[in-house]
Design a protein around this motif. Structure first.
Motif, PDB file in Angstrom:
ATOM      1  N   CYS A  34       0.473  -1.421  -0.332  1.00 28.97           N
ATOM      2  CA  CYS A  34      -0.484   0.285   0.229  1.00 28.97           C
ATOM      3  C   CYS A  34       0.935   1.129  -0.155  1.00 28.97           C
ATOM      4  O   CYS A  34       0.525   2.109  -0.508  1.00 28.97           O
ATOM      5  N   LEU A  35       1.594   1.086   0.615  1.00 31.78           N
ATOM      6  CA  LEU A  35       2.948   2.541   0.916  1.00 31.78           C
ATOM      7  C   LEU A  35       3.545   2.854  -0.257  1.00 31.78           C
ATOM      8  O   LEU A  35       3.781   3.430  -0.866  1.00 31.78           O
ATOM      9  N   VAL A  36       4.079   1.740  -1.286  1.00 29.49           N
ATOM     10  CA  VAL A  36       4.539   1.656  -2.876  1.00 29.49           C
ATOM     11  C   VAL A  36       3.521   2.079  -3.228  1.00 29.49           C
ATOM     12  O   VAL A  36       4.018   2.985  -4.070  1.00 29.49           O
ATOM     13  N   LEU A  37       2.735   2.294  -3.867  1.00 26.37           N
ATOM     14  CA  LEU A  37       1.407   2.364  -4.458  1.00 26.37           C
ATOM     15  C   LEU A  37       1.039   4.036  -4.533  1.00 26.37           C
ATOM     16  O   LEU A  37       0.487   4.271  -5.112  1.00 26.37           O
ATOM     17  N   LEU A  38       0.925   4.231  -3.032  1.00 27.95           N
ATOM     18  CA  LEU A  38       0.634   5.914  -2.691  1.00 27.95           C
ATOM     19  C   LEU A  38       1.039   6.943  -3.776  1.00 27.95           C
ATOM     20  O   LEU A  38       0.780   7.425  -3.821  1.00 27.95           O
ATOM     21  N   PRO A  39       2.721   7.010  -3.992  1.00 28.85           N
ATOM     22  CA  PRO A  39       3.661   8.185  -4.921  1.00 28.85           C
ATOM     23  C   PRO A  39       2.016   7.994  -5.920  1.00 28.85           C
ATOM     24  O   PRO A  39       2.521   8.880  -7.045  1.00 28.85           O
ATOM     25  N   PHE A  40       1.675   6.638  -6.499  1.00 27.44           N
ATOM     26  CA  PHE A  40       1.011   7.028  -7.858  1.00 27.44           C
ATOM     27  C   PHE A  40      -0.100   6.873  -7.672  1.00 27.44           C
ATOM     28  O   PHE A  40      -1.319   6.471  -9.330  1.00 27.44           O
ATOM     29  N   THR A  41      -0.578   7.875  -6.865  1.00 24.68           N
ATOM     30  CA  THR A  41      -2.186   8.112  -7.126  1.00 24.68           C
ATOM     31  C   THR A  41      -1.858   9.012  -6.734  1.00 24.68           C
ATOM     32  O   THR A  41      -0.754  10.318  -5.821  1.00 24.68           O
ATOM     33  N   ALA A  42      -3.635  10.096  -7.315  1.00 26.21           N
ATOM     34  CA  ALA A  42      -3.493  11.452  -6.988  1.00 26.21           C
ATOM     35  C   ALA A  42      -3.590  11.673  -5.067  1.00 26.21           C
ATOM     36  O   ALA A  42      -4.368  10.748  -5.020  1.00 26.21           O
ATOM     37  N   LEU A  43      -2.997  13.017  -5.194  1.00 28.33           N
ATOM     38  CA  LEU A  43      -3.083  13.393  -3.184  1.00 28.33           C
ATOM     39  C   LEU A  43      -4.547  13.209  -3.329  1.00 28.33           C
ATOM     40  O   LEU A  43      -5.310  14.271  -3.458  1.00 28.33           O
ATOM     41  N   GLY A  44      -4.922  12.937  -2.079  1.00 25.65           N
ATOM     42  CA  GLY A  44      -6.205  13.521  -1.424  1.00 25.65           C
ATOM     43  C   GLY A  44      -7.419  12.039  -2.841  1.00 25.65           C
ATOM     44  O   GLY A  44      -8.849  12.655  -2.013  1.00 25.65           O
ATOM     45  N   SER A  45      -7.557  11.550  -3.754  1.00 25.26           N
ATOM     46  CA  SER A  45      -8.385  10.345  -3.974  1.00 25.26           C
ATOM     47  C   SER A  45      -8.908   9.979  -3.645  1.00 25.26           C
ATOM     48  O   SER A  45      -8.379   9.518  -2.450  1.00 25.26           O
ATOM     49  N   ARG A  46      -9.664   9.137  -3.721  1.00 27.76           N
ATOM     50  CA  ARG A  46     -10.694   7.955  -3.015  1.00 27.76           C
ATOM     51  C   ARG A  46      -9.474   6.899  -2.417  1.00 27.76           C
ATOM     52  O   ARG A  46      -8.704   6.253  -1.901  1.00 27.76           O
ATOM     53  N   ASP A  47      -8.307   6.139  -3.502  1.00 26.57           N
ATOM     54  CA  ASP A  47      -7.411   5.397  -3.869  1.00 26.57           C
ATOM     55  C   ASP A  47      -6.175   5.913  -2.615  1.00 26.57           C
ATOM     56  O   ASP A  47      -5.814   4.989  -2.193  1.00 26.57           O
ATOM     57  N   PHE A  48      -5.622   6.631  -2.538  1.00 24.75           N
ATOM     58  CA  PHE A  48      -4.924   7.329  -1.427  1.00 24.75           C
ATOM     59  C   PHE A  48      -5.214   7.597  -0.328  1.00 24.75           C
ATOM     60  O   PHE A  48      -4.535   6.868   0.186  1.00 24.75           O
TER      61      PHE A  48
END
Length: 128
Positions: A27-41
């Motif tokens: 989950c931490l590795v995927l964080l930089p690849f998602t938009a900040l503040g989005s549902r997925d983030f």
């Protein structure tokens, strides 16, 4: 005065905690690849934080860790099912992630509920 003791951690719990740790790190590795503040983030951030709490509880054999892990895995299944209802997850390639997550959480829940040697490890034992 009552003294609370815990049993030692079995290898199966150690292995389970390591797999949970790998999921939290994922989950931490995927964080930089998602938009900040989005549902997925937000979901990845919560998944990582709650995952680390569960890993700590499993690793130190805390009495609350069993039900915390069950709750965590059930919330993972519910979120993955929610993702499958979203239009952006309609293609076959995008369905793979949520389906894989559901299968992994189902395996974890099955292990927690069906292996009779797991639940007694997390029970409190009182010594007078």
């Amino acid at each position: 005065m009552m003294k609370i003791t815990r049993r030692s951690r079995p290898r199966s719990i150690t292995t389970f905690a390591i797999f949970e740790l790998m999921g939290s790190l994922g989950c931490l590795v995927l964080l930089p690849f998602t938009a900040l503040g989005s549902r997925d983030f937000i979901a990845l951030l919560l998944g990582a934080l709650l995952g680390f709490v569960v890993v700590y509880g499993l690793w130190t054999v805390q009495f609350w860790a069993y039900w915390a892990t069950v709750t965590y895995e059930c919330s993972e299944v519910l979120y993955e099912l929610y993702l499958l209802t979203r239009p952006e997850y309609r293609s076959v390639i995008h369905m793979f992630g949520p389906i894989f997550g559901i299968l992994m959480s189902a395996l974890a829940l099955g292990y927690l509920f069906l292996d009779r040697s797991i639940k007694p490890v997390f029970n409190r034992t009182a010594i007078l």
